[in-house]
Design a protein around this motif. Structure first.
Motif: not given
Length: 306
Positions: A38-41, A112-113, A119-121, A199-201
């Motif tokens: 989480s910190s890395l993200l 986070f989301m 990006y996905a939409m 995105t994946p993380l």
């Protein structure tokens, strides 16, 4: 917006959440490991994604788009603030519990989301606008957010908590945008690669966060269901009804409405724990709203967005 592409994008993200959930339950990721991810993200991947997205030529059309986004966000926060005043007032709870409920209504999971779902939409172009919408988020969380959770501590806000890497990257990105400067190679390639893991993380981190929460105790509080319904459906629908008659561009309308439909911010739990208020209530809000968003986000995309 067609059902299949929206549903496919969202379910793809939730499969990644499931990967994080199972990895935590099977012991591949520990609590401390999840905290490190989480910190890395938050401190590396998202700031790099922000910097990359802000390297675009500044034009009159882009300035207009930024102005439209800013106006829509004023509407988003006004609707959220009014909801946060009215809805928790109708629910039972202590002063601190009411503060947590109000925090959940105002602050959604933009970091986070927000990035991966947008990006996905909407594609890569959406990242720039998500960054703009995220600009005031950190400042408001650690000023207004702290005031909601602990009015007695809000008189002395901690500047170290406000000046996050995400906020610093946003300011640097605006400088790059305003001056037309680009990050030189190979540093730019490194920034791009680091940003691409967001995105994946992010989805895996959310899965590890949900994994340790006891399911049955999470679903028993009716207040959380009411707050989640308002957070996921009521607020974005009201924002859409107010802004859609005036905004015709599907991207400029769709991204703020989509982000207004995000679940409760994950840092609600972290801040509730840090400031000694009801972290269990915050955990319930994150858990229920994140699970419900699997259904509500595609519905918002299908029925509201062009």
């Amino acid at each position: 917006m067609d059902f299949l592409p929206v549903a496919t994008s969202i379910f793809t993200l939730f499969i990644l959440i499931g990967v994080g959930f199972l990895a935590f339950r099977m012991g591949y990721i520990t609590r401390s490991g999840a905290s490190g991810l989480s910190s890395l993200l938050v401190n590396v991947a998202i700031p790099c994604l922000i910097l990359e997205s802000m390297q675009v030529p500044l034009s009159s059309g882009l300035v207009y788009s930024m102005e439209v986004i800013a106006l829509i966000e004023v509407v988003v926060y006004l609707v959220s603030f009014i909801s946060a005043i009215v809805i928790p007032w109708c629910l039972t709870g202590s002063v601190f519990e009411t503060g947590v409920l109000r925090f959940m209504l105002i602050f959604s999971n933009l970091g986070f989301m927000g990035y991966p779902v947008a990006y996905a939409m909407f594609g890569e172009e959406s990242v720039f606008y998500v960054t703009l919408i995220n600009l005031p988020f950190g400042f408001l969380v650690f000023t207004l957010g702290v005031f909601l959770l602990r009015p007695d501590l809000a008189r002395n806000p901690d500047l170290k908590r406000i000046l996050t890497p995400g906020l610093i990257a946003s300011v640097l990105g605006l400088c790059l945008l305003g001056t037309g400067t680009t990050i030189p190679s190979p540093l730019n390639e490194s920034v791009s690669l680091l940003g691409s893991i967001t995105t994946p993380l992010a989805m895996i981190v959310i899965g590890t966060f949900l994994a340790p929460l006891p399911f049955f105790s999470m679903v028993s509080d009716i207040r959380v269901w009411i707050i989640s319904a308002a957070r996921l459906i009521l607020i974005p629908v009201i924002v859409f009804l107010i802004t859609s008659p005036f905004v015709t561009d599907p991207l400029l309308l769709g991204i703020p409405v989509l982000l207004a439909a995000m679940p409760v911010a994950a840092n609600t739990v972290l801040l509730s724990e840090e400031y000694g208020v009801n972290a269990e209530l915050a955990s319930k809000g994150v858990f229920i709203s994140t699970l419900l968003s699997l259904v509500t986000i595609p519905l918002i995309g299908i029925y509201l967005l062009p």
